[in-house]
Motif scaffolding. Structure first.
Motif, PDB file in Angstrom:
ATOM      1  N   ALA A 110      -2.457   8.786 -14.324  1.00  0.00           N
ATOM      2  CA  ALA A 110      -2.456   7.354 -14.610  1.00  0.00           C
ATOM      3  C   ALA A 110      -2.767   7.200 -16.097  1.00  0.00           C
ATOM      4  O   ALA A 110      -3.418   8.062 -16.702  1.00  0.00           O
ATOM      5  CB  ALA A 110      -3.518   6.659 -13.766  1.00  0.00           C
ATOM      6  N   ALA A 111      -2.310   6.115 -16.682  1.00  0.00           N
ATOM      7  CA  ALA A 111      -2.520   5.889 -18.120  1.00  0.00           C
ATOM      8  C   ALA A 111      -4.000   5.965 -18.483  1.00  0.00           C
ATOM      9  O   ALA A 111      -4.368   6.578 -19.503  1.00  0.00           O
ATOM     10  CB  ALA A 111      -1.928   4.552 -18.536  1.00  0.00           C
ATOM     11  N   ASP A 115      -5.663   8.649 -21.069  1.00  0.00           N
ATOM     12  CA  ASP A 115      -6.460   8.187 -22.215  1.00  0.00           C
ATOM     13  C   ASP A 115      -7.844   8.837 -22.204  1.00  0.00           C
ATOM     14  O   ASP A 115      -8.347   9.269 -23.242  1.00  0.00           O
ATOM     15  CB  ASP A 115      -6.602   6.665 -22.198  1.00  0.00           C
ATOM     16  CG  ASP A 115      -5.311   5.927 -22.528  1.00  0.00           C
ATOM     17  OD1 ASP A 115      -4.364   6.567 -23.056  1.00  0.00           O
ATOM     18  OD2 ASP A 115      -5.241   4.720 -22.252  1.00  0.00           O
ATOM     19  N   TYR A 116      -8.461   8.893 -21.024  1.00  0.00           N
ATOM     20  CA  TYR A 116      -9.776   9.541 -20.863  1.00  0.00           C
ATOM     21  C   TYR A 116      -9.701  11.004 -21.287  1.00  0.00           C
ATOM     22  O   TYR A 116     -10.579  11.498 -22.009  1.00  0.00           O
ATOM     23  CB  TYR A 116     -10.206   9.405 -19.397  1.00  0.00           C
ATOM     24  CG  TYR A 116     -11.334  10.289 -18.950  1.00  0.00           C
ATOM     25  CD1 TYR A 116     -12.650  10.043 -19.342  1.00  0.00           C
ATOM     26  CD2 TYR A 116     -11.090  11.369 -18.099  1.00  0.00           C
ATOM     27  CE1 TYR A 116     -13.690  10.851 -18.905  1.00  0.00           C
ATOM     28  CE2 TYR A 116     -12.121  12.178 -17.649  1.00  0.00           C
ATOM     29  CZ  TYR A 116     -13.424  11.920 -18.066  1.00  0.00           C
ATOM     30  OH  TYR A 116     -14.444  12.730 -17.621  1.00  0.00           O
ATOM     31  N   PHE A 117      -8.645  11.706 -20.867  1.00  0.00           N
ATOM     32  CA  PHE A 117      -8.488  13.119 -21.202  1.00  0.00           C
ATOM     33  C   PHE A 117      -8.321  13.290 -22.718  1.00  0.00           C
ATOM     34  O   PHE A 117      -9.029  14.080 -23.344  1.00  0.00           O
ATOM     35  CB  PHE A 117      -7.296  13.694 -20.438  1.00  0.00           C
ATOM     36  CG  PHE A 117      -7.171  15.194 -20.476  1.00  0.00           C
ATOM     37  CD1 PHE A 117      -8.265  16.023 -20.613  1.00  0.00           C
ATOM     38  CD2 PHE A 117      -5.925  15.784 -20.348  1.00  0.00           C
ATOM     39  CE1 PHE A 117      -8.140  17.414 -20.626  1.00  0.00           C
ATOM     40  CE2 PHE A 117      -5.780  17.162 -20.359  1.00  0.00           C
ATOM     41  CZ  PHE A 117      -6.888  17.972 -20.502  1.00  0.00           C
ATOM     42  N   LYS A 118      -7.417  12.541 -23.303  1.00  0.00           N
ATOM     43  CA  LYS A 118      -7.188  12.646 -24.750  1.00  0.00           C
ATOM     44  C   LYS A 118      -8.449  12.312 -25.541  1.00  0.00           C
ATOM     45  O   LYS A 118      -8.825  13.024 -26.472  1.00  0.00           O
ATOM     46  CB  LYS A 118      -6.053  11.710 -25.174  1.00  0.00           C
ATOM     47  CG  LYS A 118      -4.678  12.180 -24.776  1.00  0.00           C
ATOM     48  CD  LYS A 118      -3.625  11.164 -25.219  1.00  0.00           C
ATOM     49  CE  LYS A 118      -2.228  11.615 -24.886  1.00  0.00           C
ATOM     50  NZ  LYS A 118      -1.225  10.617 -25.289  1.00  0.00           N
ATOM     51  N   VAL A 144     -18.140  21.256 -19.494  1.00  0.00           N
ATOM     52  CA  VAL A 144     -17.969  19.811 -19.426  1.00  0.00           C
ATOM     53  C   VAL A 144     -17.033  19.535 -18.254  1.00  0.00           C
ATOM     54  O   VAL A 144     -16.014  20.222 -18.095  1.00  0.00           O
ATOM     55  CB  VAL A 144     -17.341  19.279 -20.733  1.00  0.00           C
ATOM     56  CG1 VAL A 144     -17.090  17.792 -20.646  1.00  0.00           C
ATOM     57  CG2 VAL A 144     -18.216  19.620 -21.910  1.00  0.00           C
ATOM     58  N   TRP A 145     -17.367  18.543 -17.447  1.00  0.00           N
ATOM     59  CA  TRP A 145     -16.539  18.220 -16.281  1.00  0.00           C
ATOM     60  C   TRP A 145     -15.713  16.979 -16.574  1.00  0.00           C
ATOM     61  O   TRP A 145     -16.245  15.892 -16.766  1.00  0.00           O
ATOM     62  CB  TRP A 145     -17.429  18.015 -15.066  1.00  0.00           C
ATOM     63  CG  TRP A 145     -16.715  17.759 -13.780  1.00  0.00           C
ATOM     64  CD1 TRP A 145     -15.417  18.054 -13.460  1.00  0.00           C
ATOM     65  CD2 TRP A 145     -17.276  17.152 -12.621  1.00  0.00           C
ATOM     66  NE1 TRP A 145     -15.138  17.675 -12.166  1.00  0.00           N
ATOM     67  CE2 TRP A 145     -16.265  17.119 -11.634  1.00  0.00           C
ATOM     68  CE3 TRP A 145     -18.525  16.639 -12.314  1.00  0.00           C
ATOM     69  CZ2 TRP A 145     -16.483  16.584 -10.366  1.00  0.00           C
ATOM     70  CZ3 TRP A 145     -18.740  16.114 -11.044  1.00  0.00           C
ATOM     71  CH2 TRP A 145     -17.732  16.092 -10.082  1.00  0.00           C
ATOM     72  N   LEU A 146     -14.394  17.171 -16.614  1.00  0.00           N
ATOM     73  CA  LEU A 146     -13.435  16.082 -16.792  1.00  0.00           C
ATOM     74  C   LEU A 146     -12.605  15.989 -15.510  1.00  0.00           C
ATOM     75  O   LEU A 146     -11.524  16.568 -15.410  1.00  0.00           O
ATOM     76  CB  LEU A 146     -12.522  16.331 -17.992  1.00  0.00           C
ATOM     77  CG  LEU A 146     -13.186  16.528 -19.360  1.00  0.00           C
ATOM     78  CD1 LEU A 146     -12.124  16.784 -20.434  1.00  0.00           C
ATOM     79  CD2 LEU A 146     -14.041  15.335 -19.719  1.00  0.00           C
ATOM     80  N   PRO A 147     -13.107  15.279 -14.506  1.00  0.00           N
ATOM     81  CA  PRO A 147     -12.393  15.232 -13.226  1.00  0.00           C
ATOM     82  C   PRO A 147     -11.068  14.492 -13.323  1.00  0.00           C
ATOM     83  O   PRO A 147     -10.897  13.607 -14.159  1.00  0.00           O
ATOM     84  CB  PRO A 147     -13.370  14.495 -12.302  1.00  0.00           C
ATOM     85  CG  PRO A 147     -14.252  13.712 -13.201  1.00  0.00           C
ATOM     86  CD  PRO A 147     -14.321  14.464 -14.497  1.00  0.00           C
ATOM     87  N   GLU A 148     -10.155  14.895 -12.479  1.00  0.00           N
ATOM     88  CA  GLU A 148      -8.848  14.245 -12.280  1.00  0.00           C
ATOM     89  C   GLU A 148      -7.814  14.519 -13.363  1.00  0.00           C
ATOM     90  O   GLU A 148      -6.654  14.154 -13.203  1.00  0.00           O
ATOM     91  CB  GLU A 148      -8.990  12.723 -12.097  1.00  0.00           C
ATOM     92  CG  GLU A 148      -9.980  12.298 -11.033  1.00  0.00           C
ATOM     93  CD  GLU A 148      -9.709  12.855  -9.647  1.00  0.00           C
ATOM     94  OE1 GLU A 148      -8.532  13.098  -9.282  1.00  0.00           O
ATOM     95  OE2 GLU A 148     -10.681  13.071  -8.914  1.00  0.00           O
ATOM     96  N   VAL A 149      -8.168  15.155 -14.466  1.00  0.00           N
ATOM     97  CA  VAL A 149      -7.204  15.334 -15.558  1.00  0.00           C
ATOM     98  C   VAL A 149      -6.216  16.473 -15.311  1.00  0.00           C
ATOM     99  O   VAL A 149      -5.291  16.668 -16.098  1.00  0.00           O
ATOM    100  CB  VAL A 149      -7.910  15.534 -16.926  1.00  0.00           C
ATOM    101  CG1 VAL A 149      -8.795  14.338 -17.239  1.00  0.00           C
ATOM    102  CG2 VAL A 149      -8.708  16.827 -16.954  1.00  0.00           C
ATOM    103  N   GLY A 150      -6.373  17.191 -14.213  1.00  0.00           N
ATOM    104  CA  GLY A 150      -5.474  18.292 -13.906  1.00  0.00           C
ATOM    105  C   GLY A 150      -4.367  17.937 -12.929  1.00  0.00           C
ATOM    106  O   GLY A 150      -3.563  18.785 -12.552  1.00  0.00           O
ATOM    107  N   ARG A 151      -4.289  16.702 -12.546  1.00  0.00           N
ATOM    108  CA  ARG A 151      -3.203  16.303 -11.646  1.00  0.00           C
ATOM    109  C   ARG A 151      -1.876  16.396 -12.393  1.00  0.00           C
ATOM    110  O   ARG A 151      -1.837  16.312 -13.611  1.00  0.00           O
ATOM    111  CB  ARG A 151      -3.452  14.901 -11.116  1.00  0.00           C
ATOM    112  CG  ARG A 151      -4.750  14.839 -10.315  1.00  0.00           C
ATOM    113  CD  ARG A 151      -4.741  13.769  -9.274  1.00  0.00           C
ATOM    114  NE  ARG A 151      -6.003  13.756  -8.562  1.00  0.00           N
ATOM    115  CZ  ARG A 151      -6.250  14.421  -7.440  1.00  0.00           C
ATOM    116  NH1 ARG A 151      -5.309  15.146  -6.888  1.00  0.00           N
ATOM    117  NH2 ARG A 151      -7.424  14.352  -6.850  1.00  0.00           N
ATOM    118  N   GLY A 152      -0.805  16.521 -11.645  1.00  0.00           N
ATOM    119  CA  GLY A 152       0.510  16.667 -12.251  1.00  0.00           C
ATOM    120  C   GLY A 152       0.992  15.418 -12.952  1.00  0.00           C
ATOM    121  O   GLY A 152       1.646  15.480 -13.985  1.00  0.00           O
TER     122      GLY A 152
END
Length: 182
Positions: A109-110, A114-117, A98-106
């Motif tokens: 953004a809120a 929320d998208y990651f959770k 599954v590709w969850l882009p941008e959730v690995g940044r340090g």
């Protein structure tokens, strides 16, 4: 003899014992990596299990974990002339991931957090004991950050596959092209 010494000095040849020691992987930081994501990563991640390609493949074959690719989504180039058709470049990843882009940044953004959770909760059906394998590319801190963040969310079976798509592809294992999870 003097000529040999002068030649060594000119070429900066050092005796074997004088060579600098290999620094090895960097130490594990206490927080998240905030920039320069494509750099050598630690060998460890407290609370997570670090996987090499063979162990990642074994989990994949057993279907024993959800594989989560956290590589960022390439943005549309700002310099494109108005009206130019833009097509996202294909994203090749571990088959079934599954590709969850941008959730690995340090810092997230809120909306990204929320998208990651929400994505993790939906993928695991709310089971925080569900095994999760986080990866991106070799020497990429984004997968390390995402795995650390999942631990902070209370997930208990977190795996970090630091060689990511590069290691998987290098081993000749199954890849597929996918789109980001909405």
């Amino acid at each position: 003899m003097a000529r040999l010494a002068a030649l060594k000095a000119a070429l900066l040849i050092l005796p074997l014992g004088a060579l600098p020691a290999h620094a090895g992987p960097p130490p594990e930081p206490s927080g998240y990596r905030l920039d320069d994501y494509r750099a050598p990563t630690p060998a460890t991640l407290a609370g997570a299990t670090v996987l090499d390609t063979a162990r990642a493949e074994a989990l994949w074959k057993q279907r024993g974990a959800i594989f989560v690719d956290v590589l960022p989504h390439p943005p549309k180039p700002a310099e494109l002339p108005a009206g130019t058709l833009w097509r996202d470049p294909p994203h090749e990843t571990i088959a079934g991931a599954v590709w969850l882009p941008e959730v690995g940044r340090g810092a997230l953004a809120a909306a990204t957090e929320d998208y990651f959770k929400r994505s993790l909760a939906e993928l695991t059906h709310g089971r925080r004991e569900q095994a999760l394998v986080f990866f991106c590319k070799k020497d990429c801190w984004m997968s390390w950050n995402a795995a650390k963040r999942a631990l902070g969310y209370g997930y208990s079976q977190v795996y970090w596959y630091g060689d990511g798509v590069d290691g998987w592809k290098g081993a000749g294992l199954a890849l597929e092209t996918i789109k980001p999870r909405p």
